[in-house]
Motif scaffolding. Structure first.
Motif, PDB file in Angstrom:
ATOM      1  N   GLY A 149       0.796  -1.221   0.000  1.00  0.00           N
ATOM      2  CA  GLY A 149       0.000   0.000   0.000  1.00  0.00           C
ATOM      3  C   GLY A 149       0.830   1.272   0.000  1.00  0.00           C
ATOM      4  O   GLY A 149       0.324   2.345   0.294  1.00  0.00           O
ATOM      5  N   ILE A 150       2.114   1.138  -0.328  1.00  0.00           N
ATOM      6  CA  ILE A 150       3.025   2.287  -0.323  1.00  0.00           C
ATOM      7  C   ILE A 150       3.435   2.588  -1.761  1.00  0.00           C
ATOM      8  O   ILE A 150       4.035   1.746  -2.430  1.00  0.00           O
ATOM      9  CB  ILE A 150       4.264   2.003   0.546  1.00  0.00           C
ATOM     10  N   GLU A 151       3.111   3.806  -2.205  1.00  0.00           N
ATOM     11  CA  GLU A 151       3.422   4.213  -3.575  1.00  0.00           C
ATOM     12  C   GLU A 151       4.870   4.671  -3.677  1.00  0.00           C
ATOM     13  O   GLU A 151       5.379   5.393  -2.814  1.00  0.00           O
ATOM     14  CB  GLU A 151       2.493   5.348  -3.999  1.00  0.00           C
ATOM     15  N   ILE A 152       5.508   4.247  -4.768  1.00  0.00           N
ATOM     16  CA  ILE A 152       6.911   4.563  -5.022  1.00  0.00           C
ATOM     17  C   ILE A 152       7.058   4.929  -6.500  1.00  0.00           C
ATOM     18  O   ILE A 152       6.319   4.416  -7.339  1.00  0.00           O
ATOM     19  CB  ILE A 152       7.816   3.355  -4.651  1.00  0.00           C
ATOM     20  N   ALA A 153       7.965   5.834  -6.780  1.00  0.00           N
ATOM     21  CA  ALA A 153       8.250   6.192  -8.172  1.00  0.00           C
ATOM     22  C   ALA A 153       9.758   6.179  -8.373  1.00  0.00           C
ATOM     23  O   ALA A 153      10.530   6.528  -7.469  1.00  0.00           O
ATOM     24  CB  ALA A 153       7.683   7.570  -8.514  1.00  0.00           C
ATOM     25  N   LEU A 154      10.177   5.732  -9.550  1.00  0.00           N
ATOM     26  CA  LEU A 154      11.588   5.693  -9.924  1.00  0.00           C
ATOM     27  C   LEU A 154      11.772   6.600 -11.132  1.00  0.00           C
ATOM     28  O   LEU A 154      10.937   6.576 -12.049  1.00  0.00           O
ATOM     29  CB  LEU A 154      12.019   4.272 -10.303  1.00  0.00           C
ATOM     30  N   PHE A 155      12.861   7.354 -11.141  1.00  0.00           N
ATOM     31  CA  PHE A 155      13.113   8.287 -12.227  1.00  0.00           C
ATOM     32  C   PHE A 155      14.519   8.112 -12.763  1.00  0.00           C
ATOM     33  O   PHE A 155      15.483   8.104 -11.989  1.00  0.00           O
ATOM     34  CB  PHE A 155      12.961   9.734 -11.747  1.00  0.00           C
ATOM     35  N   LEU A 187      24.639   8.245 -11.729  1.00  0.00           N
ATOM     36  CA  LEU A 187      23.712   8.588 -12.811  1.00  0.00           C
ATOM     37  C   LEU A 187      23.205   7.361 -13.565  1.00  0.00           C
ATOM     38  O   LEU A 187      22.459   7.490 -14.529  1.00  0.00           O
ATOM     39  CB  LEU A 187      24.373   9.577 -13.776  1.00  0.00           C
ATOM     40  N   LYS A 188      23.602   6.170 -13.117  1.00  0.00           N
ATOM     41  CA  LYS A 188      23.134   4.938 -13.754  1.00  0.00           C
ATOM     42  C   LYS A 188      21.999   4.289 -12.959  1.00  0.00           C
ATOM     43  O   LYS A 188      21.435   3.295 -13.395  1.00  0.00           O
ATOM     44  CB  LYS A 188      24.296   3.956 -13.906  1.00  0.00           C
ATOM     45  N   SER A 189      21.701   4.836 -11.784  1.00  0.00           N
ATOM     46  CA  SER A 189      20.641   4.281 -10.936  1.00  0.00           C
ATOM     47  C   SER A 189      19.480   5.255 -10.826  1.00  0.00           C
ATOM     48  O   SER A 189      19.671   6.469 -10.876  1.00  0.00           O
ATOM     49  CB  SER A 189      21.181   3.987  -9.536  1.00  0.00           C
ATOM     50  N   TYR A 190      18.289   4.703 -10.645  1.00  0.00           N
ATOM     51  CA  TYR A 190      17.089   5.522 -10.556  1.00  0.00           C
ATOM     52  C   TYR A 190      17.038   6.342  -9.272  1.00  0.00           C
ATOM     53  O   TYR A 190      17.412   5.864  -8.195  1.00  0.00           O
ATOM     54  CB  TYR A 190      15.838   4.631 -10.604  1.00  0.00           C
ATOM     55  N   ILE A 191      16.523   7.561  -9.405  1.00  0.00           N
ATOM     56  CA  ILE A 191      16.146   8.377  -8.252  1.00  0.00           C
ATOM     57  C   ILE A 191      14.829   7.791  -7.751  1.00  0.00           C
ATOM     58  O   ILE A 191      13.946   7.452  -8.544  1.00  0.00           O
ATOM     59  CB  ILE A 191      15.968   9.850  -8.665  1.00  0.00           C
ATOM     60  N   VAL A 192      14.679   7.671  -6.435  1.00  0.00           N
ATOM     61  CA  VAL A 192      13.499   7.049  -5.845  1.00  0.00           C
ATOM     62  C   VAL A 192      12.725   8.087  -5.035  1.00  0.00           C
ATOM     63  O   VAL A 192      13.319   8.871  -4.305  1.00  0.00           O
ATOM     64  CB  VAL A 192      13.910   5.869  -4.924  1.00  0.00           C
ATOM     65  N   GLU A 193      11.409   8.064  -5.188  1.00  0.00           N
ATOM     66  CA  GLU A 193      10.536   8.868  -4.340  1.00  0.00           C
ATOM     67  C   GLU A 193       9.480   7.947  -3.750  1.00  0.00           C
ATOM     68  O   GLU A 193       8.873   7.142  -4.468  1.00  0.00           O
ATOM     69  CB  GLU A 193       9.832   9.976  -5.136  1.00  0.00           C
ATOM     70  N   LYS A 249      -3.416  16.399   6.529  1.00  0.00           N
ATOM     71  CA  LYS A 249      -2.302  17.292   6.190  1.00  0.00           C
ATOM     72  C   LYS A 249      -1.859  17.029   4.759  1.00  0.00           C
ATOM     73  O   LYS A 249      -2.273  16.069   4.124  1.00  0.00           O
ATOM     74  CB  LYS A 249      -1.107  17.041   7.118  1.00  0.00           C
ATOM     75  N   GLU A 250      -0.944  17.867   4.307  1.00  0.00           N
ATOM     76  CA  GLU A 250      -0.391  17.721   2.966  1.00  0.00           C
ATOM     77  C   GLU A 250       0.480  16.460   2.885  1.00  0.00           C
ATOM     78  O   GLU A 250       1.221  16.137   3.820  1.00  0.00           O
ATOM     79  CB  GLU A 250       0.463  18.955   2.650  1.00  0.00           C
ATOM     80  N   GLU A 251       0.389  15.762   1.746  1.00  0.00           N
ATOM     81  CA  GLU A 251       1.196  14.568   1.497  1.00  0.00           C
ATOM     82  C   GLU A 251       2.682  14.904   1.607  1.00  0.00           C
ATOM     83  O   GLU A 251       3.108  16.000   1.266  1.00  0.00           O
ATOM     84  CB  GLU A 251       0.886  14.037   0.097  1.00  0.00           C
ATOM     85  N   GLU A 252       3.468  13.946   2.090  1.00  0.00           N
ATOM     86  CA  GLU A 252       4.916  14.111   2.159  1.00  0.00           C
ATOM     87  C   GLU A 252       5.588  13.126   1.211  1.00  0.00           C
ATOM     88  O   GLU A 252       4.994  12.135   0.794  1.00  0.00           O
ATOM     89  CB  GLU A 252       5.415  13.905   3.595  1.00  0.00           C
ATOM     90  N   VAL A 253       6.841  13.420   0.902  1.00  0.00           N
ATOM     91  CA  VAL A 253       7.625  12.584  -0.001  1.00  0.00           C
ATOM     92  C   VAL A 253       9.011  12.386   0.602  1.00  0.00           C
ATOM     93  O   VAL A 253       9.568  13.300   1.207  1.00  0.00           O
ATOM     94  CB  VAL A 253       7.716  13.223  -1.412  1.00  0.00           C
ATOM     95  N   THR A 254       9.535  11.178   0.467  1.00  0.00           N
ATOM     96  CA  THR A 254      10.928  10.901   0.805  1.00  0.00           C
ATOM     97  C   THR A 254      11.669  10.691  -0.506  1.00  0.00           C
ATOM     98  O   THR A 254      11.228   9.903  -1.348  1.00  0.00           O
ATOM     99  CB  THR A 254      11.081   9.645   1.691  1.00  0.00           C
ATOM    100  N   ILE A 255      12.763  11.424  -0.666  1.00  0.00           N
ATOM    101  CA  ILE A 255      13.573  11.339  -1.881  1.00  0.00           C
ATOM    102  C   ILE A 255      14.849  10.576  -1.559  1.00  0.00           C
ATOM    103  O   ILE A 255      15.511  10.863  -0.558  1.00  0.00           O
ATOM    104  CB  ILE A 255      13.939  12.746  -2.400  1.00  0.00           C
ATOM    105  N   PHE A 256      15.190   9.626  -2.418  1.00  0.00           N
ATOM    106  CA  PHE A 256      16.429   8.858  -2.301  1.00  0.00           C
ATOM    107  C   PHE A 256      17.252   9.140  -3.550  1.00  0.00           C
ATOM    108  O   PHE A 256      16.869   8.738  -4.653  1.00  0.00           O
ATOM    109  CB  PHE A 256      16.134   7.359  -2.196  1.00  0.00           C
ATOM    110  N   LEU A 257      18.360   9.853  -3.389  1.00  0.00           N
ATOM    111  CA  LEU A 257      19.235  10.209  -4.504  1.00  0.00           C
ATOM    112  C   LEU A 257      20.396   9.216  -4.534  1.00  0.00           C
ATOM    113  O   LEU A 257      21.162   9.122  -3.562  1.00  0.00           O
ATOM    114  CB  LEU A 257      19.752  11.639  -4.304  1.00  0.00           C
ATOM    115  N   PRO A 258      20.543   8.433  -5.612  1.00  0.00           N
ATOM    116  CA  PRO A 258      21.600   7.417  -5.658  1.00  0.00           C
ATOM    117  C   PRO A 258      22.988   8.047  -5.720  1.00  0.00           C
ATOM    118  O   PRO A 258      23.200   9.035  -6.429  1.00  0.00           O
ATOM    119  CB  PRO A 258      21.300   6.630  -6.931  1.00  0.00           C
ATOM    120  N   ILE A 259      23.893   7.472  -4.951  1.00  0.00           N
ATOM    121  CA  ILE A 259      25.268   7.979  -4.903  1.00  0.00           C
ATOM    122  C   ILE A 259      26.254   6.841  -5.118  1.00  0.00           C
ATOM    123  O   ILE A 259      25.925   5.667  -4.942  1.00  0.00           O
ATOM    124  CB  ILE A 259      25.576   8.676  -3.555  1.00  0.00           C
TER     125      ILE A 259
END
Length: 150
Positions: free
Chosen positions: A46-52, A121-127, A135-145
């Protein structure tokens, strides 16, 4: 801002492709489509995730993205038109209000550079999206390093 030693994500989702400048419109539309089919995804949490796909330079105008739901290990079938994706990567991360998404990305990128991290830059950014009751929706950003060189 925080450094995460290693994060692993397992999701089932839909793939999209488009111009980076249109992601803010296209990704929510794909998420709507995903949620309309959520009952087809076994063992979703039930947890939405997006990859970019990371934008590598100013000439990189189009990219791939995925919108999915996190799942546990017990997955027998993957719905038609969807993909099972597993990522295991080092990230720097931050969390905040969805309305501050661009600012959160900018600050996280700036902070990671100041800390001496190199983007992968070869791995997806994750949200990951966190609905907040009343309240307003929150987002956690995972920046690949990359591995930090000492």
């Amino acid at each position: 801002m925080d450094y995460q030693s290693l994060n692993t994500f397992r999701l089932v989702g839909l793939k999209g492709k488009g111009a980076y400048e249109n992601f803010h419109k296209e990704v929510p539309l794909l998420a709507k489509k995903l949620w309309s089919r959520a009952n087809e995804i076994q063992s979703h949490l039930g947890i939405e995730i997006a990859l970019f796909e990371p934008k590598t330079d100013i000439h990189h105008l189009e990219g791939n993205y995925y919108v999915g739901l996190l799942v546990n290990n017990a997955l027998n079938t993957i719905p038609q038109g969807m993909e099972l994706i597993e990522l295991s990567q080092q990230y720097v991360t931050t969390r905040g209000k969805i309305s501050h998404l661009n600012s959160l990305h900018f600050k996280l990128l700036k902070w990671s550079n100041e800390q001496g991290y190199t983007r992968n830059l070869k791995s997806y950014i994750v949200e990951i999206y966190h609905p907040m009751e009343g309240k307003e929706e929150e987002v956690t950003i995972f920046l690949p390093i990359e591995e930090k060189h000492r």
